[in-house]
Scaffold this active site. Structure first.
Site, PDB file in Angstrom:
ATOM      1  CG  LEU A  48      -1.909  -1.156   1.299  1.00 40.50           C
ATOM      2  CD1 LEU A  48      -2.783  -1.033   2.544  1.00 40.50           C
ATOM      3  CD2 LEU A  48      -2.769  -1.216   0.059  1.00 40.50           C
ATOM      4  CG  ASP A 101       3.960   3.451  -5.147  1.00 40.74           C
ATOM      5  OD1 ASP A 101       3.016   3.086  -5.874  1.00 40.74           O
ATOM      6  OD2 ASP A 101       4.848   2.681  -4.750  1.00 40.74           O
TER       7      ASP A 101
END
Length: 378
Positions: free
Chosen positions: A121, A169
């Site tokens: 994540l 990201d």
């Protein structure tokens, strides 16, 4: 989390500061395409790194990580780089800001997060984006644009943390927008928001709890494979490659490099197909593309693991609309698009079967698409 950070900050430094937060991210489709100049389709989620920061009037940065229960102090010159890996993320953001002509002076900070570590994540990008945004706000009157904030985080990974990552990201952590996914062109950084609130479906992550470490891992080797093929094709990246072009050079590259490139070329198109499907509300096509991505990541790109493949198999058995490994690979989560009427059965089955096979249940992480880096107001 906010109250705990404030309490710890007051206790350690005796003052109050300003609180900032930045989000982890999911990526619906488009894996390992970012460093190949392709498209990705991420969104920020409701899991954050949060930091309280106060200017301390010195040339030193004093940092306490609540999650690590660790303290570090460092200066702002290149030779002041800390040994602790976690602190190098913050040091790197400071240095990359300074390299771009930004101002950074000494500050005190306490930070914590609820982005699961090693789950794919991107807790590291959330950390970088939180501090890049904060330093821009505190010292630079927000004059550094958001594109540059994302690049500061990416350069921190490259130059201080040993991961030769793409831009996705950090971009998702900085540019995230509530209830929207972003189609990002990783070559031009052009991006478009797509509303994402699929009625009748849930988005859920299943964390295998297999930790992945990207530093000194096969991640960098995958990138090298792609760069070798691109060079053989006379291209800067695989963004402009096609299956036909790849077939023409098959006898000039290794079988391994061929399979890596084959995945990337297919994944580039799947992102565009998913965007078109979402505009039609066609979640079955979205799901089919997710399964295709998993197969490619597992067989051609070889970044899956036994546990993630098993979770994907269970998803298929339970009639889940779409499921795939998410993130850099070598552990972490599957991301699953599930019809609401199948959700409970899927979760119960996945927990039971995974526990029976591996001795522990996968962690269930329901996610809501949320805003990226921001100042937390009282």
């Amino acid at each position: 989390m906010k109250e705990k950070i404030q309490e710890q900050f007051k206790q350690r430094f005796g003052t109050d500061g300003v609180i900032y937060a930045s989000a982890g991210r999911i990526n619906l489709i488009g894996e390992h395409t970012d460093y190949n100049g392709g498209f990705v389709f991420p969104g920020a989620i409701d899991k954050y790194i949060m930091a309280e920061i106060n200017i301390n009037g010195t040339d030193k940065v004093r940092v306490y990580s609540m999650d690590m229960d660790a303290y570090c102090e460092f200066g702002l010159n290149e030779e002041d780089a800390p040994q602790d890996q976690w602190a190098r993320y913050i040091f790197g953001v400071c240095r990359e800001t300074i390299k771009r002509g930004g101002v950074v002076k000494g500050f005190d900070t306490v930070f914590a997060g609820n982005v699961p570590l090693g789950a794919g994540l991107s807790s590291s990008a959330a950390l970088e984006s939180c501090f890049a945004f904060a330093l821009n706000d505190l010292f630079n009157d927000n004059k550094i644009d958001k594109f540059e904030l994302a690049k500061i985080g990416q350069s921190t990974e490259h130059n201080y943390c040993g991961v030769n990552c793409g831009i996705m990201d950090q971009f998702a952590s900085v540019f995230g927008k509530k209830d929207c996914l972003m189609r990002l062109d990783c070559r031009s950084l052009e991006h478009e928001y797509f509303p994402f609130h699929p009625e009748g479906y849930k988005l859920v992550l299943l964390n295998s709890k297999v930790k992945h470490e990207l530093v000194d891992s096969p991640y960098n080797k995958r990138r090298e494979s792609c760069e070798r093929v691109a060079a053989t094709l006379g291209l800067e990246t695989l963004r402009d490659a096609s299956y036909t072009m790849l077939a023409d050079v098959r006898d000039k590259i290794s079988n391994e490099d061929y399979r890596r490139a084959r995945f990337v070329i297919g994944e580039k198109q799947r992102v565009l197909d998913v965007c078109d499907a979402l505009e039609r509300g066609d979640y079955e096509t979205v799901g089919r593309c997710m399964f295709e991505t998993h197969d490619g990541l597992s067989r051609d790109y070889e970044v899956s693991c036994e546990e993630l493949d098993y979770l994907n198999d269970v998803a298929r058995e339970c009639g889940v609309t779409g499921s795939r490994i998410m993130g850099g690979g070598f552990g972490g989560c599957t991301i699953n698009l599930v019809k609401e009427d199948r959700y409970d059965h899927f979760i119960a089955t996945a927990k039971e079967k995974f526990n029976a096979k591996y001795g522990h249940e996968p962690e269930v992480i329901n996610v809501i698409i949320s805003d990226g880096a921001h100042r937390v107001e009282d």
